[in-house]
Write an enzyme that holds these catalytic residues in place. Sequence first.
Site, PDB file in Angstrom:
ATOM      1  N   LYS A 180      28.282   1.216  22.493  1.00 30.05           N
ATOM      2  CA  LYS A 180      29.195   2.070  22.413  1.00 30.05           C
ATOM      3  C   LYS A 180      28.919   2.995  21.079  1.00 30.05           C
ATOM      4  CE  LYS A 180      33.323   4.118  21.186  1.00 30.05           C
ATOM      5  NZ  LYS A 180      33.144   5.155  20.469  1.00 30.05           N
ATOM      6  N   GLY A 233      29.659   2.481  10.328  1.00 25.54           N
ATOM      7  CA  GLY A 233      30.713   3.474  10.317  1.00 25.54           C
ATOM      8  C   GLY A 233      31.733   3.504   8.913  1.00 25.54           C
ATOM      9  N   SER A 234      32.782   3.860   9.107  1.00 26.02           N
ATOM     10  CA  SER A 234      33.441   3.677   7.924  1.00 26.02           C
ATOM     11  C   SER A 234      34.126   2.463   7.483  1.00 26.02           C
ATOM     12  CB  SER A 234      34.859   4.820   8.066  1.00 26.02           C
ATOM     13  OG  SER A 234      35.769   4.248   9.091  1.00 26.02           O
ATOM     14  N   VAL A 237      37.474   1.486   9.354  1.00 24.86           N
ATOM     15  CA  VAL A 237      37.408   1.001  10.820  1.00 24.86           C
ATOM     16  C   VAL A 237      36.503  -0.346  10.590  1.00 24.86           C
ATOM     17  CG1 VAL A 237      36.365   1.207  12.964  1.00 24.86           C
ATOM     18  CG2 VAL A 237      37.273   3.243  11.843  1.00 24.86           C
ATOM     19  N   GLY A 238      35.653  -0.359   9.741  1.00 27.41           N
ATOM     20  CA  GLY A 238      34.922  -1.753   9.869  1.00 27.41           C
ATOM     21  C   GLY A 238      35.638  -2.916   9.383  1.00 27.41           C
ATOM     22  N   GLU A 255      28.210  -2.506   8.437  1.00 28.94           N
ATOM     23  CA  GLU A 255      27.443  -1.609   7.408  1.00 28.94           C
ATOM     24  C   GLU A 255      28.288  -0.462   7.177  1.00 28.94           C
ATOM     25  OE1 GLU A 255      25.205  -2.132   5.482  1.00 28.94           O
ATOM     26  OE2 GLU A 255      24.731  -4.077   6.106  1.00 28.94           O
ATOM     27  N   CYS A 289      25.123   7.357   4.814  1.00 23.00           N
ATOM     28  CA  CYS A 289      25.801   6.677   4.021  1.00 23.00           C
ATOM     29  C   CYS A 289      25.070   6.287   2.817  1.00 23.00           C
ATOM     30  CB  CYS A 289      25.957   5.446   4.641  1.00 23.00           C
ATOM     31  SG  CYS A 289      24.442   4.415   5.281  1.00 23.00           S
ATOM     32  N   GLU A 390      34.261   8.143  -0.291  1.00 25.20           N
ATOM     33  CA  GLU A 390      32.894   8.898   0.484  1.00 25.20           C
ATOM     34  C   GLU A 390      33.411  10.175   1.215  1.00 25.20           C
ATOM     35  OE1 GLU A 390      29.649   6.929   3.167  1.00 25.20           O
ATOM     36  OE2 GLU A 390      31.663   6.706   3.684  1.00 25.20           O
TER      37      GLU A 390
END
Length: 488
Positions: A180, A233-234, A237-238, A255, A289, A390
Amino acid sequence: MTTSIDVKTYLNYINGNWIPSSLQETYASVNPANKHEIVGYVQTSSKQELNEAVAAAKKAQGQWRKLSGAARGDYLYKVAAIMEKRANEIAESMTREMGKTLLEAKGETSRGVAILRYYAGEGMRKNGDLIPSTDSEALMFTTRSPLGVVGIITPWNFPVAIPIWKIAPALIFGNSVILKPAQEASVTAIKIIECFHEAGLPKGVVNVVTGSGSVIGQGIINHPDINGISFTGSDEVGKKVGQGAFARGAKYQLEMGGKNPVIVASDADLDLAVEATISGGLRSTGQKCTATSRVIVLGDVYEEFKQKLLAEVQKIKIGNGLKNETWMGPCASEDQLDTVLSYIDQGIKEGATLLCGGKREEKNELKEGFYVQPTLFENVKSSMKIAQEEIFGPVLALIKVQTLEEALEIANDVKFGLSASIFTRNIGNMLSFIEDMDAGLVRINAESAGVELQAPFGGMKQSSSHSREQGQAAIEFFTSIKTVFVKA
């Protein structure tokens, strides 16, 4: 007015076939360098497509795992050769879709090819150990079993490298895959999957389903037949990915974010430190990142370093990444541009001093894209948002300190721990940095953003789930150890 004449519509790839969404809906992937240009239309998929992809992957995985590692590796070698032939096309698509310069895009595509070849070779490595048994008449050893069906959720900032560094090890160790990709980079991701299709992988082993995170991403998290999830990702969301996977007992790998420091010691080569700070912090428009965002400088070299850095930042050429003279492209989307600008405003409100940049770039044709000026702050306190959160944009925060101990304390004073670097000639400084820096990747006299495919990669603290990607470490996530005891 946005034009879409002769723009291609891209389909999902499920069970070896290119399939439209049952919703009969698409979304436009827009060029961030020119918001009026549509790169392609991509499917807005439903859970129906995801379920079909998972069923295909589950069916295919049983036969795929029975192939030898060498045979699976041969497929990856074929994919690498095809991708290498299509490298210019894929790189141009990447630049048009997410904005990084063509030079960077070509480098990333070449890296994707190298990752495929690296993991193709992993098919010939050992996958277990012989262990002495207390029973002298028994044989005891370990082997490894694939997880099964793996869901892969990837971001837009490295639309070739990150999907490949997850897909390749998943496949070589006998898993099947559902990808995805981020909506902002789905066209590039599909071009990668076209290479797998052309290489003739068995149907169902690799699948891609495009669409929203709320539908397809959440569907991957919840699906009972997806045995493992690899996410980049962020951190926000992670954490949701991890919580959802844990709740149903699926293995997960996360990650996430970084707030990466560079420490400039009193004995540093200042020209080298300036070059690496700019490269590590502002290439790819700061959308890495591992990008440098905090620059912690010892007081006795602070002013000289600041002036050198400021002079070089002001030379940066902003523009469309397809143009040879461009050094820095746009933010990847209007939402990302707005996020960066909001952090810059917050930095000013909190009392940091803006040395340069800080505004949207709107000269001539740049007004049609999502450009922001490279931005440099000083008088930044560690408690400020621009020093804690971030930003994912071309913003550098200068922090002045008096000792290396203070520099390390500030460097560690964030929730993240992904990468960090120091510039020094002193072996004692190097050893202190290696020992005391809470980061998964530490680099000495080199930029914070360097990652090599053959080495383990991952973060500490809230930058990851404490797992590692890339290199031989990838086997730890994509397989489970099976201990075997044999007695005749």
